[in-house]
Design an enzyme around this catalytic site. Sequence first.
Site, PDB file in Angstrom:
ATOM      1  CB  CYS A  81      -0.988  -0.038   1.160  1.00  0.00           C
ATOM      2  SG  CYS A  81      -2.378   1.117   0.955  1.00  0.00           S
ATOM      3  CG  HIS A 187      -3.950  -3.622   2.627  1.00  0.00           C
ATOM      4  ND1 HIS A 187      -3.021  -3.190   3.537  1.00  0.00           N
ATOM      5  CD2 HIS A 187      -4.551  -2.504   2.135  1.00  0.00           C
ATOM      6  CE1 HIS A 187      -3.062  -1.874   3.627  1.00  0.00           C
ATOM      7  NE2 HIS A 187      -3.981  -1.432   2.780  1.00  0.00           N
ATOM      8  CD  GLU A 189      -2.068  -6.386   4.999  1.00  0.00           C
ATOM      9  OE1 GLU A 189      -2.382  -5.215   5.286  1.00  0.00           O
ATOM     10  OE2 GLU A 189      -1.440  -6.699   3.970  1.00  0.00           O
TER      11      GLU A 189
END
Length: 208
Positions: A81, A187, A189
Amino acid sequence: MKVAIINYGMGNLGSVRRSFEEVGAEVVIANHPSTLYEVNRIVLPGVGAFPEGMSHLTKGGWVVALQETVLQQKKPLLGICLGMQMLADVGDEGVETAGLGFIAGTVKRIDQLGCDQRVPHMGWNEVHYQAADHVLFQHIPDSSDFYFVHSFAFKTRNSEDLLATTQYGSSLSAVVAKDNIFGCQFHPEKSSKAGRQLLKNFMAYAAC
């Protein structure tokens, strides 16, 4: 293999750490630049504004350490990001700010790049490969969904540094790379199975 996640005051460290641990990494939260010399790979997360992010990196002594470990020692680096955006030469967010300059390009607000949709771009969106055989995309089908939250995007100077795009009112950079340096606007994650696989692939590259 040991992964350092840089703690410069602007990253969602907990979720990034858990995701890397889930794919088998030994994770260290790097609170000081000296930690980067002791690990196999480096992650630069980030949420927030480009000028503030670069200010934190500079004041914390991270820029020199990143130049030495990533550019000279060739340790693999993944920017996430804002961490991806700061790999660029320049960010144009309120005030023009110099970035790390690891991958040639500029960062601009997405409506300046042709996006006619609501800003920010938030939610799940398909990612389309420009280089489907790249190690980062192993075992991840083209057009897989990843989770985005951003108002600015990386415009690469060189087409070969753009690995994947996403469509949101216009074509926006989703993944960039140059040699041992990688960046993803989404993202991983927060991107379920596809995101975990991308982190595995980053680990696999580092093991080459």
